[in-house]
Design an enzyme around this catalytic site. Structure first.
Site, PDB file in Angstrom:
ATOM      1  N   SER A 108       0.855  -1.196   0.000  1.00  9.78           N
ATOM      2  CA  SER A 108       0.000   0.000   0.000  1.00  9.78           C
ATOM      3  C   SER A 108       0.886   1.239   0.000  1.00  9.78           C
ATOM      4  O   SER A 108       2.022   1.191   0.488  1.00  9.78           O
ATOM      5  CB  SER A 108      -0.843  -0.017   1.274  1.00  9.78           C
ATOM      6  OG  SER A 108      -1.304   1.269   1.580  1.00  9.78           O
ATOM      7  N   SER A 109       0.343   2.353  -0.473  1.00 10.43           N
ATOM      8  CA  SER A 109       1.139   3.587  -0.471  1.00 10.43           C
ATOM      9  C   SER A 109       1.358   4.113   0.951  1.00 10.43           C
ATOM     10  O   SER A 109       2.227   4.952   1.172  1.00 10.43           O
ATOM     11  CB  SER A 109       0.461   4.660  -1.326  1.00 10.43           C
ATOM     12  OG  SER A 109      -0.832   4.920  -0.847  1.00 10.43           O
ATOM     13  N   CYS A 110       0.601   3.600   1.936  1.00 11.34           N
ATOM     14  CA  CYS A 110       0.773   4.108   3.309  1.00 11.34           C
ATOM     15  C   CYS A 110       2.028   3.571   3.981  1.00 11.34           C
ATOM     16  O   CYS A 110       2.320   3.927   5.112  1.00 11.34           O
ATOM     17  CB  CYS A 110      -0.457   3.828   4.151  1.00 11.34           C
ATOM     18  SG  CYS A 110      -0.655   2.102   4.514  1.00 11.34           S
ATOM     19  N   TYR A 137      -1.406  -0.911  10.225  1.00 14.32           N
ATOM     20  CA  TYR A 137      -1.563  -1.515   8.883  1.00 14.32           C
ATOM     21  C   TYR A 137      -0.272  -1.365   8.082  1.00 14.32           C
ATOM     22  O   TYR A 137       0.199  -2.309   7.433  1.00 14.32           O
ATOM     23  CB  TYR A 137      -2.718  -0.815   8.176  1.00 14.32           C
ATOM     24  CG  TYR A 137      -2.969  -1.265   6.759  1.00 14.32           C
ATOM     25  CD1 TYR A 137      -3.602  -2.477   6.503  1.00 14.32           C
ATOM     26  CD2 TYR A 137      -2.586  -0.476   5.670  1.00 14.32           C
ATOM     27  CE1 TYR A 137      -3.839  -2.887   5.207  1.00 14.32           C
ATOM     28  CE2 TYR A 137      -2.824  -0.884   4.382  1.00 14.32           C
ATOM     29  CZ  TYR A 137      -3.458  -2.083   4.149  1.00 14.32           C
ATOM     30  OH  TYR A 137      -3.696  -2.497   2.863  1.00 14.32           O
ATOM     31  N   LYS A 141       2.238  -4.177   6.414  1.00 18.08           N
ATOM     32  CA  LYS A 141       2.556  -4.217   4.979  1.00 18.08           C
ATOM     33  C   LYS A 141       4.073  -4.116   4.755  1.00 18.08           C
ATOM     34  O   LYS A 141       4.608  -4.749   3.843  1.00 18.08           O
ATOM     35  CB  LYS A 141       1.815  -3.099   4.241  1.00 18.08           C
ATOM     36  CG  LYS A 141       0.315  -3.364   4.120  1.00 18.08           C
ATOM     37  CD  LYS A 141       0.069  -4.546   3.201  1.00 18.08           C
ATOM     38  CE  LYS A 141      -1.389  -4.937   3.083  1.00 18.08           C
ATOM     39  NZ  LYS A 141      -1.600  -6.169   2.299  1.00 18.08           N
ATOM     40  N   HIS A 180     -13.090   3.542   2.400  1.00 13.91           N
ATOM     41  CA  HIS A 180     -12.190   4.620   1.972  1.00 13.91           C
ATOM     42  C   HIS A 180     -13.018   5.799   1.444  1.00 13.91           C
ATOM     43  O   HIS A 180     -14.221   5.691   1.226  1.00 13.91           O
ATOM     44  CB  HIS A 180     -11.237   4.116   0.892  1.00 13.91           C
ATOM     45  CG  HIS A 180     -10.136   3.284   1.451  1.00 13.91           C
ATOM     46  ND1 HIS A 180     -10.143   1.906   1.384  1.00 13.91           N
ATOM     47  CD2 HIS A 180      -8.999   3.615   2.108  1.00 13.91           C
ATOM     48  CE1 HIS A 180      -9.053   1.445   1.967  1.00 13.91           C
ATOM     49  NE2 HIS A 180      -8.342   2.452   2.419  1.00 13.91           N
TER      50      HIS A 180
HETATM   51  P1  GDP Z   1      -6.216   7.371   3.678  1.00 12.22           P
HETATM   52  O1  GDP Z   1      -5.822   7.637   2.252  1.00 12.22           O
HETATM   53  O2  GDP Z   1      -5.476   6.233   4.298  1.00 12.22           O
HETATM   54  O3  GDP Z   1      -6.137   8.614   4.518  1.00 12.22           O
HETATM   55  O4  GDP Z   1      -7.711   6.862   3.687  1.00 12.22           O
HETATM   56  P2  GDP Z   1      -9.181   7.384   3.302  1.00 12.22           P
HETATM   57  O5  GDP Z   1      -9.475   7.026   1.891  1.00 12.22           O
HETATM   58  O6  GDP Z   1     -10.092   6.810   4.334  1.00 12.22           O
HETATM   59  O7  GDP Z   1      -9.169   8.975   3.496  1.00 12.22           O
HETATM   60  C1  GDP Z   1      -8.590   9.837   2.587  1.00 12.22           C
HETATM   61  C2  GDP Z   1      -8.937  11.277   2.935  1.00 12.22           C
HETATM   62  O8  GDP Z   1     -10.314  11.528   2.636  1.00 12.22           O
HETATM   63  C3  GDP Z   1      -8.715  11.698   4.395  1.00 12.22           C
HETATM   64  O9  GDP Z   1      -8.193  13.014   4.394  1.00 12.22           O
HETATM   65  C4  GDP Z   1     -10.147  11.713   4.930  1.00 12.22           C
HETATM   66  O10 GDP Z   1     -10.313  12.584   6.037  1.00 12.22           O
HETATM   67  C5  GDP Z   1     -10.919  12.221   3.724  1.00 12.22           C
HETATM   68  N1  GDP Z   1     -12.362  11.922   3.744  1.00 12.22           N
HETATM   69  C6  GDP Z   1     -13.342  12.824   3.520  1.00 12.22           C
HETATM   70  N2  GDP Z   1     -14.550  12.263   3.657  1.00 12.22           N
HETATM   71  C7  GDP Z   1     -14.344  10.966   3.971  1.00 12.22           C
HETATM   72  C8  GDP Z   1     -15.214   9.871   4.226  1.00 12.22           C
HETATM   73  O11 GDP Z   1     -16.422   9.991   4.242  1.00 12.22           O
HETATM   74  N3  GDP Z   1     -14.644   8.647   4.471  1.00 12.22           N
HETATM   75  C9  GDP Z   1     -13.285   8.495   4.470  1.00 12.22           C
HETATM   76  N4  GDP Z   1     -12.792   7.255   4.686  1.00 12.22           N
HETATM   77  N5  GDP Z   1     -12.439   9.523   4.262  1.00 12.22           N
HETATM   78  C10 GDP Z   1     -12.936  10.735   4.020  1.00 12.22           C
END
Ligand code: GDP
Length: 316
Positions: A108-110, A137, A141, A180
């Site tokens: 994953s990119s994280c 996580y 990974k 996500h």
């Molecule tokens: P990340 O890439 O590991 O941070 O995972 P996410 O896909 O869950 O979140 C990406 C970004 O989208 C973060 O800055 C979240 O705060 C933002 N975000 C905005 N709205 C949402 C939502 O409804 N769900 C999630 N999961 N993220 C959100």
């Protein structure tokens, strides 16, 4: 990989595994081995060993993992590190013991440091502190990458590691809290339009930037790399472009046809400010994505609506 090679796809029901299975089938590979999590709990070492002893796959795509969005990662911290460590250890070790010709591990990119320079080059691994919301996580990974490298070093196993950027597409998880951002927004904007709501709430500030790759493109990339990539070094998979969460919200708003306002909930975490992949090495190997973000969101939304429809028509 021959068309009749025995290929095990761990995690074939998930978005990544199902995209790999679809791509393999499309290319004429017909000897695919799969097990649902009810049939085989990949966290159980003896069960995994018995499966490899019985099936003896020649190629393995390790797409099984406990995954989720920022809230799920942050809440189920123990499950995210334990389940992923167990799944990877069991499959990678059994693949070495039972003579798997090649294994592709999905990271994953994280895995990259929270404040690494952008775009993220593969060599930035382990050069700084991780983003706290998904550290368990990411550590699991990173361990998977190191397992592949160590089994290659000690036993000569051809195990490769690939790091996809944020994914979305067919068979995604639309859980309102645990998914996500992209599936979460598709669902929230759709429901807001259906209910005639005046506004939709987006988590965080809207300023973090994320890169998104459509699931079928990832499936195609994984099969391409299983066919052509044999190096120890991990490899990024992405598009090379990112958008802010605010830009993403606008795109989802347009695709779903919601006409109200977007508001931001600053009590929710932003996570890492940016994680754009450097895909120079992937491009040099001759692979490029084909589905652009707006088109992909429309395809994902169509899949979401199809699943919603079949869930409704299945109710008595
Ligand atoms: P990340 O890439 O590991 O941070 O995972 P996410 O896909 O869950 O979140 C990406 C970004 O989208 C973060 O800055 C979240 O705060 C933002 N975000 C905005 N709205 C949402 C939502 O409804 N769900 C999630 N999961 N993220 C959100």
């Amino acid at each position: 990989m021959e068309k009749n090679s025995k290929i095990y796809i761990a995690g074939h029901k998930g978005m990544v595994g199902s995209a790999i299975a679809a791509e393999l089938t499309k290319q004429g590979y017909h000897n695919l081995v799969t097990r649902s999590s009810a049939e085989l709990d990949l966290r159980r070492q003896e069960a995994v060993e018995a499966f490899f002893e019985q099936e003896k796959p020649e190629y393995v795509f390790l797409a099984a993992a406990k995954v989720g969005g920022i809230a799920a990662n942050n809440t189920y911290r123990a499950d995210f590190i334990y389940d992923n460590l167990a799944i990877e250890s069991n499959i990678i070790h059994s693949s070495a013991v039972y003579g798997v010709k090649k294994l592709l591990f999905l990271g994953s990119s994280c895995i990259y440091p929270k404040l690494a320079p952008q775009p993220l080059k593969e060599e930035y691994l382990l050069t700084g502190e991780l983003e706290p919301t998904n550290e368990p996580y990411a550590i699991a990974k990173i361990a998977g990458i190191k397992l592949c490298e160590a089994y290659r070093d000690q036993y000569g196993c051809n195990f490769i590691s690939v790091m996809p950027t944020n994914l979305y597409g067919i068979n995604d998880n639309y859980h309102p809290q645990h998914s996500h951002v992209l599936p979460a927004l598709i669902r929230r904007f759709h429901e807001a339009r259906e209910q005639g709501a005046r506004q939709v709430t987006v988590w965080g500030s809207g300023t973090p930037k994320r890169e998104f790759l459509f699931s079928a493109d990832l499936g195609n990339a994984c099969v391409f790399l299983m066919q052509h990539y044999n190096d120890k070094a991990l490899l990024n998979i992405g598009t090379g472009h990112d958008v802010s969460i605010a830009e993403l919200a606008q795109l989802v708003k347009d695709v779903t046809g919601f006409e109200g306002d977007i508001v931001y909930d600053a009590t929710q975490p932003d996570g890492t400010p940016r994680k754009l992949m450097d895909v120079t090495r992937l491009h040099n190997l001759g692979w490029r994505h084909t589905v652009e973000l707006k088109e992909g969101i429309a395809l994902a939304y169509a899949d979401f609506l199809k699943k919603l429809q079949s869930a409704i028509s299945c109710q008595p």
